[in-house]
Design a protein around this motif. Structure first.
Motif, PDB file in Angstrom:
ATOM      1  N   LEU A 230      44.391  35.491  37.099  1.00 16.97           N
ATOM      2  CA  LEU A 230      42.953  35.372  36.872  1.00 16.97           C
ATOM      3  C   LEU A 230      42.253  34.829  38.182  1.00 16.97           C
ATOM      4  CD1 LEU A 230      40.272  35.544  35.154  1.00 16.97           C
ATOM      5  CD2 LEU A 230      41.004  33.077  34.553  1.00 16.97           C
ATOM      6  N   ASP A 231      42.890  33.908  38.674  1.00 25.85           N
ATOM      7  CA  ASP A 231      42.621  33.373  40.062  1.00 25.85           C
ATOM      8  C   ASP A 231      42.516  34.492  41.112  1.00 25.85           C
ATOM      9  OD1 ASP A 231      42.030  31.140  38.959  1.00 25.85           O
ATOM     10  OD2 ASP A 231      43.900  30.086  39.402  1.00 25.85           O
ATOM     11  N   TYR A 232      43.777  35.310  41.387  1.00 31.76           N
ATOM     12  CA  TYR A 232      43.841  36.209  41.980  1.00 31.76           C
ATOM     13  C   TYR A 232      43.097  37.382  41.967  1.00 31.76           C
ATOM     14  CZ  TYR A 232      46.409  39.517  45.227  1.00 31.76           C
ATOM     15  OH  TYR A 232      46.646  40.328  46.172  1.00 31.76           O
ATOM     16  N   LEU A 233      42.637  38.043  40.789  1.00 30.26           N
ATOM     17  CA  LEU A 233      42.004  39.312  40.673  1.00 30.26           C
ATOM     18  C   LEU A 233      40.558  38.989  40.330  1.00 30.26           C
ATOM     19  CD1 LEU A 233      44.654  41.305  38.481  1.00 30.26           C
ATOM     20  CD2 LEU A 233      44.053  41.402  40.798  1.00 30.26           C
ATOM     21  N   ALA A 234      40.128  37.865  39.895  1.00 33.38           N
ATOM     22  CA  ALA A 234      38.826  37.800  39.528  1.00 33.38           C
ATOM     23  C   ALA A 234      37.754  38.218  40.918  1.00 33.38           C
ATOM     24  CB  ALA A 234      38.511  36.211  39.292  1.00 33.38           C
ATOM     25  N   GLN A 235      38.066  37.949  41.776  1.00 32.86           N
ATOM     26  CA  GLN A 235      37.238  38.534  43.052  1.00 32.86           C
ATOM     27  C   GLN A 235      37.018  40.039  43.168  1.00 32.86           C
ATOM     28  OE1 GLN A 235      38.931  37.262  46.914  1.00 32.86           O
ATOM     29  NE2 GLN A 235      40.985  37.689  46.096  1.00 32.86           N
ATOM     30  N   TRP A 236      37.971  40.610  42.466  1.00 31.28           N
ATOM     31  CA  TRP A 236      38.241  42.287  42.897  1.00 31.28           C
ATOM     32  C   TRP A 236      37.561  42.866  41.585  1.00 31.28           C
ATOM     33  CZ3 TRP A 236      38.330  43.344  47.497  1.00 31.28           C
ATOM     34  CH2 TRP A 236      39.237  42.523  48.378  1.00 31.28           C
ATOM     35  N   ILE A 237      37.534  42.135  40.363  1.00 30.63           N
ATOM     36  CA  ILE A 237      36.961  42.656  39.024  1.00 30.63           C
ATOM     37  C   ILE A 237      35.251  43.005  39.388  1.00 30.63           C
ATOM     38  CG2 ILE A 237      36.582  42.430  36.663  1.00 30.63           C
ATOM     39  CD1 ILE A 237      39.105  40.955  36.718  1.00 30.63           C
TER      40      ILE A 237
ATOM     41  N   ILE B 294      39.337  47.624  38.392  1.00 32.11           N
ATOM     42  CA  ILE B 294      40.374  46.632  38.099  1.00 32.11           C
ATOM     43  C   ILE B 294      39.849  45.655  36.743  1.00 32.11           C
ATOM     44  CG2 ILE B 294      41.433  44.370  39.152  1.00 32.11           C
ATOM     45  CD1 ILE B 294      41.282  45.764  41.568  1.00 32.11           C
ATOM     46  N   ALA B 295      40.487  45.243  35.712  1.00 25.50           N
ATOM     47  CA  ALA B 295      40.220  44.486  34.615  1.00 25.50           C
ATOM     48  C   ALA B 295      41.362  44.008  34.013  1.00 25.50           C
ATOM     49  CB  ALA B 295      39.172  45.017  33.897  1.00 25.50           C
ATOM     50  N   PHE B 296      41.174  42.991  33.156  1.00 27.38           N
ATOM     51  CA  PHE B 296      42.182  42.561  32.242  1.00 27.38           C
ATOM     52  C   PHE B 296      41.941  43.385  30.871  1.00 27.38           C
ATOM     53  CE2 PHE B 296      41.578  38.860  35.171  1.00 27.38           C
ATOM     54  CZ  PHE B 296      42.973  38.779  35.544  1.00 27.38           C
TER      55      PHE B 296
ATOM     56  N   TYR C 204      34.700  33.504  28.485  1.00 23.77           N
ATOM     57  CA  TYR C 204      33.922  34.192  29.627  1.00 23.77           C
ATOM     58  C   TYR C 204      34.860  35.304  30.272  1.00 23.77           C
ATOM     59  CZ  TYR C 204      32.237  34.215  34.361  1.00 23.77           C
ATOM     60  OH  TYR C 204      31.896  34.666  35.472  1.00 23.77           O
ATOM     61  N   VAL C 205      36.048  35.151  29.968  1.00 22.67           N
ATOM     62  CA  VAL C 205      36.940  35.973  30.692  1.00 22.67           C
ATOM     63  C   VAL C 205      36.801  37.480  29.782  1.00 22.67           C
ATOM     64  CG1 VAL C 205      39.361  36.863  31.023  1.00 22.67           C
ATOM     65  CG2 VAL C 205      38.793  34.754  31.828  1.00 22.67           C
ATOM     66  N   LYS C 206      36.929  37.483  28.474  1.00 17.07           N
ATOM     67  CA  LYS C 206      36.632  38.470  27.594  1.00 17.07           C
ATOM     68  C   LYS C 206      35.357  39.198  28.124  1.00 17.07           C
ATOM     69  CE  LYS C 206      38.958  38.243  23.526  1.00 17.07           C
ATOM     70  NZ  LYS C 206      39.163  37.677  22.161  1.00 17.07           N
ATOM     71  N   LYS C 207      34.349  38.374  28.552  1.00 16.19           N
ATOM     72  CA  LYS C 207      33.151  38.928  28.538  1.00 16.19           C
ATOM     73  C   LYS C 207      32.797  39.634  29.917  1.00 16.19           C
ATOM     74  CE  LYS C 207      28.089  38.083  28.206  1.00 16.19           C
ATOM     75  NZ  LYS C 207      26.895  37.258  27.785  1.00 16.19           N
ATOM     76  N   GLN C 208      33.317  38.993  30.819  1.00 16.33           N
ATOM     77  CA  GLN C 208      33.292  39.232  32.270  1.00 16.33           C
ATOM     78  C   GLN C 208      34.314  40.177  32.806  1.00 16.33           C
ATOM     79  OE1 GLN C 208      30.382  38.630  34.049  1.00 16.33           O
ATOM     80  NE2 GLN C 208      29.608  37.949  32.199  1.00 16.33           N
ATOM     81  N   TYR C 209      35.529  40.013  32.409  1.00 19.60           N
ATOM     82  CA  TYR C 209      36.799  40.644  33.012  1.00 19.60           C
ATOM     83  C   TYR C 209      37.419  41.502  32.238  1.00 19.60           C
ATOM     84  CZ  TYR C 209      35.719  36.949  36.472  1.00 19.60           C
ATOM     85  OH  TYR C 209      35.188  36.083  37.177  1.00 19.60           O
ATOM     86  N   PHE C 210      37.099  41.817  30.959  1.00 20.43           N
ATOM     87  CA  PHE C 210      37.715  42.726  30.151  1.00 20.43           C
ATOM     88  C   PHE C 210      37.353  43.985  30.301  1.00 20.43           C
ATOM     89  CE2 PHE C 210      39.126  44.257  26.176  1.00 20.43           C
ATOM     90  CZ  PHE C 210      40.408  43.801  25.797  1.00 20.43           C
TER      91      PHE C 210
END
Length: 133
Positions: free
Chosen positions: A57-64, A73-75, A88-94
């Motif tokens: 999460l810390d590593y990839l958040a900047q690239w999502i 790039i996403a989870f 928040y992760v499900k809404k922003q990075y999924f």
């Protein structure tokens, strides 16, 4: 199976199902059936999907959502995160999980370690895409 691309572990007992199932599926369902996308027809994007394990999460958040023209790039699975941060992760990075056939459309595949070596690394290296680690 008649063809096993999984080597026998030398030092430790390796979970061959987890680490080599996708490689064997890629060979059987994509390569042998002539479904590999030629390089010239692949999307010129960096692609990654995976779970929120071990610092990803810390590593990839900047690239999502960084640049949708060059990255996808996403989870696709949220684990070991609770409460507000999980939502928040499900809404922003999924984004939805992609099949091997769908991931084969990309020129560049990102392989990020989770709890140990990235599970998809073997099939990615076998594919005709460039793997970034």
């Amino acid at each position: 199976s008649a063809l096993s691309l999984a080597p026998q572990p030398i030092v430790w007992l390796l979970n061959k199902g987890r680490h080599y199932k996708d490689l064997e599926d890629y060979h059987r369902n994509i390569v042998k059936k002539g479904k590999e996308v030629p390089w010239s027809e692949k999307l010129s994007k960096v692609f990654w999907r995976g779970a929120t394990t071990r610092g990803r999460l810390d590593y990839l958040a900047q690239w999502i959502n960084y640049d949708d023209n060059h990255t996808d790039i996403a989870f696709s699975k949220v684990v070991r995160i609770a409460g507000f941060k999980r939502e928040y992760v499900k809404k922003q990075y999924f984004r939805e999980k992609q099949s091997l056939l769908e991931m084969n459309r990309y020129k560049y595949l990102l392989s990020i370690e989770g709890n140990d070596v990235a599970t998809g690394l073997k099939w990615m290296l076998y594919s005709n895409s460039v793997v970034f680690m």
